[in-house]
Scaffold this active site. Structure first.
Site, PDB file in Angstrom:
ATOM      1  N   VAL A 141       0.860  -1.259   0.133  1.00 56.22           N
ATOM      2  CA  VAL A 141       0.133  -0.051  -0.176  1.00 56.22           C
ATOM      3  C   VAL A 141       0.991   1.386   0.062  1.00 56.22           C
ATOM      4  O   VAL A 141       0.448   2.216  -0.750  1.00 56.22           O
ATOM      5  CB  VAL A 141      -1.128   0.054   1.068  1.00 56.22           C
ATOM      6  CG1 VAL A 141      -1.818   1.397   1.315  1.00 56.22           C
ATOM      7  CG2 VAL A 141      -1.910  -0.972   1.105  1.00 56.22           C
ATOM      8  N   ALA A 142       2.008   1.076   0.821  1.00 54.34           N
ATOM      9  CA  ALA A 142       2.595   2.252   0.907  1.00 54.34           C
ATOM     10  C   ALA A 142       3.475   2.799  -0.266  1.00 54.34           C
ATOM     11  O   ALA A 142       3.933   3.781  -0.792  1.00 54.34           O
ATOM     12  CB  ALA A 142       3.768   2.226   2.026  1.00 54.34           C
ATOM     13  N   ASP A 188      -3.516  32.287 -35.714  1.00 56.89           N
ATOM     14  CA  ASP A 188      -4.168  33.161 -36.741  1.00 56.89           C
ATOM     15  C   ASP A 188      -3.691  34.559 -36.728  1.00 56.89           C
ATOM     16  O   ASP A 188      -2.957  35.038 -35.736  1.00 56.89           O
ATOM     17  CB  ASP A 188      -5.802  33.114 -36.371  1.00 56.89           C
ATOM     18  CG  ASP A 188      -6.389  33.720 -37.650  1.00 56.89           C
ATOM     19  OD1 ASP A 188      -5.809  33.903 -38.777  1.00 56.89           O
ATOM     20  OD2 ASP A 188      -7.562  33.893 -37.446  1.00 56.89           O
TER      21      ASP A 188
END
Length: 772
Positions: A141-142, A188
């Protein structure tokens, strides 16, 4: 189909009858002025903007009347083909999405290997199997920075909010970061580089040339750099009066010198504004010179006339294209009054007209005459007054914005539907090119990318000015730069720009004058239509990527330290310095709040002195992994050192010693946030210390840690006990070691970065880096 002024064309037409017919095709071709139409045929291969014998679906009739035969309807029209291009344009993943996906896949495999290795090593070293399985799961998990998606999303959302405050509205969250990798901006001309308003800047009279300030200051007329009163100059005042009288436009209720509320043809509005700068207006002139008849503009003869009653006679005011006005003139107005116009005069004025046109100005001619009858032929026996030079002036901030882009290694390319000579003139004024020798690529010369030779491809990649470009050619140009490894931003406002906006990595629509189709196809909308806003957005995008990289380094260095602490302890057979639930608690504290604070920081002050990063560059590159590894080793040494000193020097029990090692790691990770400053930033005054969210996160996390120690129920769950003063002293002292060593490391690392910044600033940055 029969058409007249005010109609919107509903199909593509071949014109068979035309009477003074003009159409606004700006949304389709990018041409800013109404286009004259005719029944006479034009060449089949003529560009879309030059097909004077055709009318197209979606355009508006601004003047005149006519009839045409329908040649295409629905998806077969030019507008329909553009819609098809929009549908075919493929939207790819952004660089950030690709990098995060790659990082996630790699971390999954790394986590599985590390978890298995630590579990097996600990078990073989004599640790309990259940404890090692729990520890392995906690490390799994860590090791994954599960706070990454949350922090990345919030950082991007906050970036969107900051950009919206600076007039850039982002439609797609991940596009914020993509801006930071932009290496080419295809923009443009009209409204982005220029002000999108025609302005009279020069009058050429028999007595000389008169320069007119393009701003909104009154009495801004100069002859030979000397200010003059236009009403005290007979020929100049006559020219201005003629431009105001021969006019159907209106400056509106709030008549101003900027023409912002004006209604009518842009050229006629410009003539009214020029007159207003001299204190002349239609309202002020018509009481003494009431209009009795008008000869509307005729596309065949290219002239317009108004007839005004004047002291028992009639005054004719004429404007039109220089060639027909000169041909209709028999006299020229001089300071001594009208005199005969001879062949040498005609040749001289023709050359002046050509010279003005060569500078990119749109040129009109003015003429007048006195007549006894209001119904006399208005275009015969004219007295030529002079030439009017009009331009759409560049926006004031554009040159500085382009220079900033060039310093940042970003290439700016003008892509316009206007004439090549106009594109070159504006390009020189805004700093895109420096001389007349710089080439303007005409749309008629462009080939599809697969037909280009290597030299032709290089020539197009190096070009900065493109004129008379079709929607399909804009797609080709974007594809060409993307194949060269660039991240391309494309600006547009018309229906014809929609396919390119969707194809580009970042499509940018104009908010003030853009069509709804362009806005829906874009990733970002400029609320002020300014190029400088794009530059601000790019800087924000670079800051966001840096912030994401910073908090990933922070999260990974914290997570790696937890893995290394447990891994080393398992290998050497000592007691675990941190327990499974403690790992999960630290992961909760350090994975969210400090990382989130780093993710919304202001960014490095040298962002726009760097070249664009390679879009293939990983979030975690070699330098980042080096930092993560360094901090992992330092954290591990500090925590294991604190555990050893607690047990052997202070004689603490195993639970007390684990509490000390837990607090050492917890506070070391909190102080570690200050190691995340830019390598070349000062130690005490930098983007981290100036970030109020960092201080708030530290206070919150420190409070949560103290609650875990002193709330009995939490302490029991985590397996810790409140330490004595000596335990606190040891934990806090050892937690400062990573901070001190980290500052030394960052300072040494920053010395190299500062030398690179100085080197970049001392040389000219190539504005067109060819990546890949």
């Amino acid at each position: 189909m029969v058409i007249e002024g005010g109609d919107v064309v509903t199909a593509d037409l071949r014109i068979v009858e035309a009477s003074k017919l003009q159409a606004d095709e700006s949304a389709l071709t990018g041409e800013s002025l109404p286009v004259g139409k005719q029944a006479q045929p034009v060449a089949l291969e003529a560009p879309l903007a030059e097909r004077a014998s055709m009318l197209y679906k979606g355009t508006a009739i601004t003047r005149g009347a006519g009839a045409g035969v329908v040649t295409a309807i629905g998806m077969e029209t030019e507008l329909g083909s553009i819609s098809a291009l929009v549908a075919e344009a493929v939207v790819g993943s952004t660089p950030l999405e690709k990098r995060l996906d790659q990082l996630g896949h790699r971390l999954v495999w790394v986590t599985l290997v590390v978890t298995a290795a630590v579990t097996v090593a600990g078990t073989l070293a004599g640790q309990g199997l259940v404890v090692m399985i729990q520890t392995g799961l906690a490390l799994a998990v860590a090791a994954i920075p599960e706070g990454l998606p949350v922090v990345a999303t919030l950082a991007l959302a906050r970036g969107m909010r900051r950009m919206a405050r600076r007039h850039a509205l982002v439609n797609r969250l991940s596009s914020v970061e993509t801006l930071g990798a932009t290496s080419v901006i295809c923009t443009d001309k009209t409204g982005t580089l220029t002000e999108n308003r025609m302005t009279v800047t020069r009058l050429v009279l028999a007595t000389g040339s008169v320069e007119i300030d393009p701003g909104d200051r009154p009495h801004a007329f100069c002859i030979d750099a000397t200010a003059v009163d236009p009403l005290a100059h007979p020929i100049l005042s006559t020219a201005l009066e003629t431009g105001v009288l021969c006019n159907n436009a209106s400056l509106g209720c709030a008549a101003g010198l900027d023409g912002a509320s004006a209604v009518g043809d842009p050229l006629e509005v410009a003539l009214l504004v020029a007159g207003a700068k001299a204190g002349l207006s239609r309202e002020g002139l018509t009481p003494n010179l009431p209009e009795v008849r008008e000869e509307a503009f005729d596309a065949d003869i290219k002239m317009m006339a108004t007839i005004h009653a004047a002291d028992g006679a009639y005054r004719v005011a004429v404007k039109g294209a220089p060639e027909p006005v000169l041909a209709a003139a028999t006299h020229i107005l001089t300071e001594n009054g009208p005199r005969r116009l001879d062949a040498s005069d005609r040749s001289s004025w023709t050359q002046r007209n050509e010279k003005l046109a060569a500078t990119g100005l749109r040129v009109l001619a003015l003429a007048t005459k006195q007549t006894d009858a209001p119904d006399s032929a208005p275009f015969e026996g004219l007295t030529f007054i002079g030439l009017v030079g009009l331009t759409d002036p560049p926006r004031a901030e554009v040159r500085a914005a382009i220079e900033r882009c060039q310093r940042a290694g970003i290439k700016v390319v003008m892509v316009t539907g206007d004439q090549p000579i106009t594109a070159l003139s504006v390009g020189k004024e805004v700093g895109l090119v420096t001389s007349e020798e710089d080439r303007v690529v005409h749309g008629g010369e462009m080939k599809p990318p697969h037909l280009l030779s290597r030299d032709e491809r290089r020539e197009l990649l190096d070009a900065r000015l493109f004129a008379r470009v079709s929607p399909g050619q804009k797609l080709d140009l974007i594809e060409l730069h993307q194949q060269a490894g660039h991240i391309v931003a494309m600006t547009g406002d018309g229906v014809n720009d929609a396919p390119a906006l969707k194809k580009a990595d970042i499509g940018i629509a104009m908010g003030l004058r853009g069509t709804q189709v362009a806005k829906e196809a874009s990733d970002m909308v400029l609320l002020d239509d300014a190029l400088s806003t794009i530059v601000v957005a790019i800087e924000e995008g670079r800051a966001i990527f840096d912030n994401i990289r910073t908090f990933v380094v922070y999260l990974m260095s914290c997570n790696v330290s937890e893995v290394m602490v447990v891994g080393v302890a398992s290998l050497v057979g000592t007691a675990l310095p941190i327990l499974p639930l403690q790992i999960l608690f630290l992961n909760l504290v350090t994975d969210v709040f400090p990382a989130l604070a780093l993710g919304i920081g202001p960014g490095d002050s040298h962002l726009m002195e760097r070249r664009p990063r390679d879009p293939r560059e990983q979030i975690l590159g070699r330098q980042q992994w080096l930092r993560i590894s360094f901090y992992g080793v330092v954290f591990t040494a500090s925590v294991l050192g604190a555990l050893s000193l607690a047990e052997r020097w202070l004689g603490m029990s195993p639970t007390e010693a684990v509490t000390v090692s837990f607090l050492t790691l917890a506070f070391a990770q909190l102080w570690h946030v200050f190691n995340m400053r830019a390598p070349d930033a000062p130690v005490f005054r930098n983007e981290v210390t100036r970030n109020p969210y960092v201080w708030g996160a530290l206070a919150l996390c420190a409070t949560m840690t103290l609650l875990a120690v002193y709330v009995p129920s939490l302490a029991d769950v985590l397996g810790i006990v409140p330490p004595e003063a000596r335990g606190w002293g040891l934990a806090l002292g050892m937690s400062l070691i990573p901070l001190v060593l980290g500052q030394v490391f960052e300072t040494l690392f920053g010395a190299r970065c500062r030398s690179r910044v100085v080197s970049r600033a001392s040389r000219t940055v190539d504005p067109a880096p060819h990546l890949g």
